[in-house]
Scaffold this active site. Structure first.
Site, mmCIF file in Angstrom:
data_model
loop_
_atom_site.group_PDB
_atom_site.id
_atom_site.type_symbol
_atom_site.label_atom_id
_atom_site.label_comp_id
_atom_site.label_asym_id
_atom_site.label_seq_id
_atom_site.Cartn_x
_atom_site.Cartn_y
_atom_site.Cartn_z
ATOM 1 N N LYS A 31 0.858 -1.187 0.000
ATOM 2 C CA LYS A 31 0.000 0.000 0.000
ATOM 3 C C LYS A 31 0.893 1.236 0.000
ATOM 4 O O LYS A 31 1.777 1.371 0.842
ATOM 5 C CB LYS A 31 -0.890 0.010 1.241
ATOM 6 C CG LYS A 31 -1.830 1.197 1.282
ATOM 7 C CD LYS A 31 -2.778 1.114 2.454
ATOM 8 C CE LYS A 31 -2.193 1.649 3.728
ATOM 9 N NZ LYS A 31 -1.952 3.094 3.747
ATOM 10 N N ASP A 58 -3.347 4.372 -1.724
ATOM 11 C CA ASP A 58 -4.258 4.808 -0.658
ATOM 12 C C ASP A 58 -4.172 6.323 -0.471
ATOM 13 O O ASP A 58 -3.474 6.806 0.410
ATOM 14 C CB ASP A 58 -3.839 4.065 0.633
ATOM 15 C CG ASP A 58 -4.642 4.465 1.843
ATOM 16 O OD1 ASP A 58 -5.796 4.877 1.698
ATOM 17 O OD2 ASP A 58 -4.090 4.341 2.964
ATOM 18 N N LYS A 60 -7.132 8.266 -0.471
ATOM 19 C CA LYS A 60 -8.385 8.669 0.196
ATOM 20 C C LYS A 60 -8.921 9.997 -0.326
ATOM 21 O O LYS A 60 -9.057 10.957 0.425
ATOM 22 C CB LYS A 60 -8.174 8.763 1.709
ATOM 23 C CG LYS A 60 -7.685 7.491 2.368
ATOM 24 C CD LYS A 60 -7.663 7.653 3.898
ATOM 25 C CE LYS A 60 -7.151 6.438 4.617
ATOM 26 N NZ LYS A 60 -5.713 6.245 4.552
ATOM 27 N N ASP A 63 -13.363 15.323 -2.342
ATOM 28 C CA ASP A 63 -13.495 16.693 -2.865
ATOM 29 C C ASP A 63 -14.813 16.736 -3.639
ATOM 30 O O ASP A 63 -15.589 15.777 -3.572
ATOM 31 C CB ASP A 63 -12.279 17.008 -3.764
ATOM 32 C CG ASP A 63 -11.983 18.511 -3.804
ATOM 33 O OD1 ASP A 63 -12.940 19.298 -3.911
ATOM 34 O OD2 ASP A 63 -10.796 18.888 -3.743
ATOM 35 N N THR A 118 -9.929 3.888 11.059
ATOM 36 C CA THR A 118 -9.806 3.003 12.222
ATOM 37 C C THR A 118 -9.214 3.733 13.431
ATOM 38 O O THR A 118 -9.195 3.193 14.530
ATOM 39 C CB THR A 118 -8.941 1.774 11.879
ATOM 40 O OG1 THR A 118 -7.794 2.212 11.153
ATOM 41 C CG2 THR A 118 -9.703 0.775 11.043
ATOM 42 N N ARG A 208 2.991 -0.772 10.724
ATOM 43 C CA ARG A 208 4.056 -0.830 11.736
ATOM 44 C C ARG A 208 4.355 -2.210 12.311
ATOM 45 O O ARG A 208 5.531 -2.493 12.556
ATOM 46 C CB ARG A 208 3.767 0.212 12.828
ATOM 47 C CG ARG A 208 4.002 1.623 12.304
ATOM 48 C CD ARG A 208 3.303 2.677 13.106
ATOM 49 N NE ARG A 208 1.851 2.629 12.894
ATOM 50 C CZ ARG A 208 0.985 3.487 13.421
ATOM 51 N NH1 ARG A 208 1.420 4.454 14.204
ATOM 52 N NH2 ARG A 208 -0.305 3.384 13.171
#
Ligand code: C5P
Length: 231
Positions: A31, A58, A60, A63, A118, A208
Site C-alpha cells: 500500500k 491509498d 483517500k 473533494d 480506524t 508498523r
C-alpha cells in the site's frame, strides 16, 4: 483473495526500495499512501509496480465530484490494482470517482471507499463529527452507499467487516487496517484486531507491526500464516 497488504509508510523512495529488497523474489501486495506519494510522486508508484508488487494506492480522495473524477483520471494511468476515496464524500462523488477511474478500454483498478478511519472512536465521531448514529450503523450505511455507487468494496475496521458482508454480500470487498499482533503496540489505532481473527476481511493492511519489526520478513510471514487460518 485473503492477502496481506504491507503499508509502505516510509518517507522516501530509497527507504521503501531498501525495505522491499528484504523480500527477495517475493512480491507482496503493498500500500502506497500519502507520505510516499506526496514526496516522491507517480514515479515511485511506477517503480514499485514495475517490480511486480500489486499496488493499493491509498490517497483517500475527498473533494467535489468533478475534481475527484479528474484526479481519478490521472491516477488511472498509473496502472495500480486498487485505490480509494472517502465514503463521506457522498454517493455522487463516489460515482464520479468510478467514472474517472474507468478507462475507455482495458481493466480498471478496484475502487474502495473508506468508511470511518480506524483511528476514529465512536465517542470522537459523536463529539467532533456530530454523527449520532452508532459506529456499526454509520459503517453499514456508508458501505451501502459505496455499493450503490458501484464501488468494489470498503476500507473498514476488521471489527466491522462481518457487518459489511451482512449488508453488502460476500463479494463486496473488505480491506481492513487496524491489525495488531496480540503482543504489539496499538499505536494510534483505536479499533484493532489480530490477523488470526480477521475472518471477514478479504485483505488486511498491516503497517508498523511489519515495517517497524526487528525482522520485517518474519513479521510478514507470521501475519500471512495467522491470516491464512481464517480462510
Ligand atoms: O501502521 P499501521 O498498521 O497502523 O498502518 C495502517 C495503515 O492503514 C496506514 O497506512 C493508514 O493510513 C491506513 N489506514 C488506516 N485506517 C483506515 C484507512 C487506512 O489505518 N481507515
Amino acid at each position: 483473495m485473503k492477502d496481506v497488504i504491507i503499508a509502505l509508510d516510509f518517507p522516501g523512495r530509497e527507504e521503501t526500495l531498501r525495505f522491499l529488497k528484504l523480500f527477495g523474489e517475493e512480491r507482496p501486495w503493498v500500500k502506497i499512501g500519502m507520505e510516499l506519494f506526496y514526496r516522491e510522486g507517480p514515479d515511485a508508484v511506477r517503480a514499485i509496480r514495475d517490480m511486480g508488487c500489486p499496488v493499493f494506492l491509498d490517497l483517500k480522495l475527498h473533494d467535489i465530484p468533478n475534481t475527484v473524477k479528474r484526479a481519478m483520471r490521472s491516477l488511472a494511468n498509473l496502472g495500480v490494482n486498487m485505490t480509494n476515496v472517502h465514503a463521506s464524500g457522498t454517493r455522487a462523488m463516489m460515482e464520479a470517482a468510478l467514472e474517472g477511474l474507468t478507462p475507455d478500454s482495458g481493466e480498471r483498478a478496484k475502487l474502495l471507499a473508506v468508511t470511518q478511519l480506524t483511528s476514529t472512536s465512536e465517542e470522537v465521531m459523536r463529539r467532533e463529527l456530530l454523527i449520532h448514529a452508532t459506529m456499526p450503523e454509520t459503517v453499514a450505511s456508508y458501505a451501502m452507499n459505496a455499493q450503490a455507487a458501484g464501488l468494489d468494496g470498503v476500507v473498514c475496521s476488521p471489527l466491522e467487516a462481518k457487518l459489511v458482508k451482512e449488508h453488502c454480500g460476500k463479494d463486496f470487498l473488505t480491506v481492513t487496517p487496524g491489525i495488531r499482533f496480540a503482543d504489539s503496540k496499538a499505536d494510534d489505532q483505536a479499533r484493532i484486531m489480530t490477523p488470526d481473527k480477521a475472518f471477514d476481511s478479504d485483505y488486511i493492511v498491516v503497517g508498523r507491526p511489519i515495517t517497524a519489526a526487528a525482522d520485517p520478513l518474519a513479521a510478514y510471514r507470521r501475519c500471512a500464516s495467522d491470516f491464512a487460518k481464517t480462510k
